[in-house]
Scaffold this motif. Structure first.
Motif, mmCIF file in Angstrom:
data_model
loop_
_atom_site.group_PDB
_atom_site.id
_atom_site.type_symbol
_atom_site.label_atom_id
_atom_site.label_comp_id
_atom_site.label_asym_id
_atom_site.label_seq_id
_atom_site.Cartn_x
_atom_site.Cartn_y
_atom_site.Cartn_z
ATOM 1 N N ARG A 180 2.825 -0.991 6.353
ATOM 2 C CA ARG A 180 1.925 -1.936 5.699
ATOM 3 C C ARG A 180 2.669 -3.060 4.974
ATOM 4 N N ARG A 221 1.046 -6.946 4.360
ATOM 5 C CA ARG A 221 0.839 -7.264 2.943
ATOM 6 C C ARG A 221 1.643 -8.498 2.546
ATOM 7 N N GLU A 237 0.833 -1.200 0.000
ATOM 8 C CA GLU A 237 0.000 0.000 0.000
ATOM 9 C C GLU A 237 0.871 1.256 0.000
ATOM 10 N N GLU A 283 0.870 5.692 -1.738
ATOM 11 C CA GLU A 283 0.177 6.824 -2.362
ATOM 12 C C GLU A 283 0.949 7.266 -3.600
#
Length: 169
Positions: free
Chosen positions: A151, A155, A136, A138
């Motif tokens: 994360r 994951r 994850e 941005e």
């Protein structure tokens, strides 16, 4: 001016509600501000939800005609990534992945971006494919793209769980 009109004509082939997007990503031409451009061109990124939709867009693009009788129009098309269609097998694989994500401690949401994925080649062969399962973060595909370090471990556990499940299937 002809190119501007053609870009607008191609843009009219977009139907976001139906999952078809059209974007003039590269536009070039001209030699100076005060000179009529002897040549100009545009390259489009077209995303479609299904092969029959691509055929509609392609046919419409190939049937474009110039507005200016002095202009010459050349259109080339290529479907570089086949659409990744959500089949029953993909839905089943997603449900397995969603369950594993829950076991690891997070919710896995289903979505579609219309993006071009290498996985679409496998999906076109009937192989169930899930895409976008990486870490994850941005800013995907931008200079500001970054990963959320907190994360990575969940994951990785999630992906390992998928591999274990698929291996047993």
């Amino acid at each position: 001016e002809e190119l501007a009109a053609q870009i607008l004509a191609v843009k009219l082939l977009e139907d976001r509600a139906a999952g078809t997007t059209v974007h003039a990503g590269l536009v070039s031409g001209g030699v100076a501000r005060n000179v009529v451009a002897p040549q100009a061109g545009a390259e489009f990124d077209v995303r479609v939800p299904a092969a029959d939709v691509w055929r509609r867009v392609e046919t419409a693009a190939l049937n474009l005609r110039t507005r200016n009788p002095k202009a010459i129009l050349r259109v080339e098309t290529a479907l570089t990534h086949p659409p990744m269609v959500r089949t029953a097998a993909v839905a089943s694989l997603y449900e397995q992945a969603r369950r594993i994500a829950g076991e690891v401690g997070f919710a896995l949401n289903e979505g579609s971006t219309g993006g071009g994925s290498d996985g679409s080649y496998c999906a076109a062969l009937g192989v169930p494919v899930l895409d976008g399962l990486g870490v994850e973060g941005e800013g995907a595909h931008a200079e500001s793209e970054r990963v959320r370090l907190d994360r990575i471990a969940p994951r990785a556990a999630f992906l390992a769980g998928i591999l274990e499940t698929v291996e047993k299937a």
